[in-house]
Scaffold this motif. Sequence first.
Motif, PDB file in Angstrom:
ATOM      1  N   ARG A  44       2.107   6.524  -7.305  1.00 31.88           N
ATOM      2  CA  ARG A  44       1.400   7.549  -7.381  1.00 31.88           C
ATOM      3  C   ARG A  44       1.895   8.443  -7.138  1.00 31.88           C
ATOM      4  N   LEU A  67       1.255   3.623  -2.757  1.00 30.54           N
ATOM      5  CA  LEU A  67       0.754   5.686  -2.437  1.00 30.54           C
ATOM      6  C   LEU A  67       1.976   6.472  -3.860  1.00 30.54           C
ATOM      7  N   TYR A  68       3.031   5.417  -3.070  1.00 29.61           N
ATOM      8  CA  TYR A  68       3.756   6.710  -3.676  1.00 29.61           C
ATOM      9  C   TYR A  68       4.428   6.809  -4.896  1.00 29.61           C
ATOM     10  N   GLU A  94       0.894  -1.329   0.124  1.00 31.72           N
ATOM     11  CA  GLU A  94       0.238  -0.227  -0.363  1.00 31.72           C
ATOM     12  C   GLU A  94       1.108   1.443  -0.175  1.00 31.72           C
ATOM     13  N   ARG A  95       1.956   1.192   0.511  1.00 36.40           N
ATOM     14  CA  ARG A  95       2.950   2.178   0.985  1.00 36.40           C
ATOM     15  C   ARG A  95       3.615   2.389  -0.806  1.00 36.40           C
TER      16      ARG A  95
END
Length: 546
Positions: free
Chosen positions: A299, A296-297, A292-293
């Motif tokens: 994106r 997100l990074y 998930e991290r």
Amino acid sequence: MEIAAITEWECCWDRDSIVMGDCPNIGEGDEDLLSSRSRRILEKCCECEKFKRDMVRFRDSGHPLAPVFSILHADYRRQKTQIQSLANFLDTKTLEVRFLHELGSVLQSSVDLDEVLSVALTAITAGKGFGMNRAFLLLADKERHILKGHLAIGPRSAEEAGQTWQEIESGDQDLQGLSQLFLKDKLTAERNKFHDILERLIVPLDDEQHVIARALEERKPILVTDAFHRQDLDIDFARLLGVDTFLVLPLIARNRRVGAIIADNFITHRTITEQDMRSIETFTFPVAFAIERASLYERVQEEVDKLRQANLRLQEQQEQLVRMEKMALVGRITSSIAHSIRNPLMVIGGFARSILKNTPDSDPKRTFIESIVTEARQLEEVLGEILTYSDALFPTCDFWDPNQLVESSLRDVQERAVAQDYTCRFHAGEQLPEVYIDFKQTTYCIRNILLSTIDGLQNGVIDISTRVEGDHVNVQIVDRNRTLSEDELEALLTPFTETCEMGSGLNMALSRSMLDKQNIPLMVVAPPEGGVTYTIKLPTRKEATP
């Protein structure tokens, strides 16, 4: 019978000290046991075959303590076995904790999605990790509301498995080393190897009957057994994996369904135990957060790149506006000066031509009048170029036929070509797409190139051709009658510079400037063996840029 009646024992347990060689169970590294009778009995003698035979002799002796010694010996061996089992369990857990610590460190330090996925799948399949044969990763596509196969790792045959395991064993690398090797050398290969399965691993997130969707909904792993005969499992899904036993591990981070991992023992068919499932379950939590991290990074990086590109475009537009304002000012000044000079010049030229008509050939003044007419005409042409430059500041583009463009330019130079006995051969391309240009300016540029080529020579040949190349139509002009040095070629494209071969460079430099404003490249090549080739790349789309 008293115990002392048995005077000869096979085992050496009754002696306070022994020497190396008396006991076959004591080897190098156990020298301290030679002088410690109690430790020797507990660590070596109780498992010795000679000691066991001594115990049997003692039991058969009928001594009242014989049953007690047998009970104590059996209980000691049982407790020793339990302690050894517990020690092995603790060693296993210690290795597992170290492995999870190493895994957590790697996952926490990485924000690269491919690296995180490589670590996760390597951890599941590596012998130093959880030791599964294969692992498939499905990631959630929130826009399409599905889970889709993204990556897989593992062998597809026993032969491949043996080779892979041998390489891993000989390499003796830690988890991070294995994952880095996988990321660098095998990520793309593994994805391609399992392409047929990954492409079909698509699970709707709202399909409550599917085992993967159930695992995500219940937030716990599911061990699927006898997959080919279960009524609650899609038989096509089991056939796709090719195994009847597999483990489904949901990946959930902060109540978000990140994806799922499917693990199996496709090659060894080793039983997947509850302990395996619980151990891997502990590992899925940091993996879900890391994925998930990293997503997100990724994106955020995409948005940053978009902002950076937008900022660059904004800067270019601002610079373009400044240049346009400067050019507009230069254009207004140039136009004003040119018009101020042009009016009296036209009067001078007109009177000179009128006087020349009425001057007989025998008049000695006729030569001077002809010079005035010639120079006035040349000045008018220069002023015409300056006014054309002023008009060229803001091109008006539309779609045009490239062959029509060249034919129009050839008509403009036909009179000069005939006068100098020059031949222009046009090889028109067939079925060419229309080009997005300012027709007037581009025609002027091609005409300038042709006139510069014809100027000063007689009896020459020029080849002009049009052909498609990607998103452009190339107009190529080949002059085989000249030879230019690098300095002469540079001078040709520099304003107000003259060459002995082709005269003033104003027209050519102006042509390049006009084409640049339309994002049209002009390339000039003059090889040492002779000849000059001009190539103009005309865009076929509005957005096509060099």
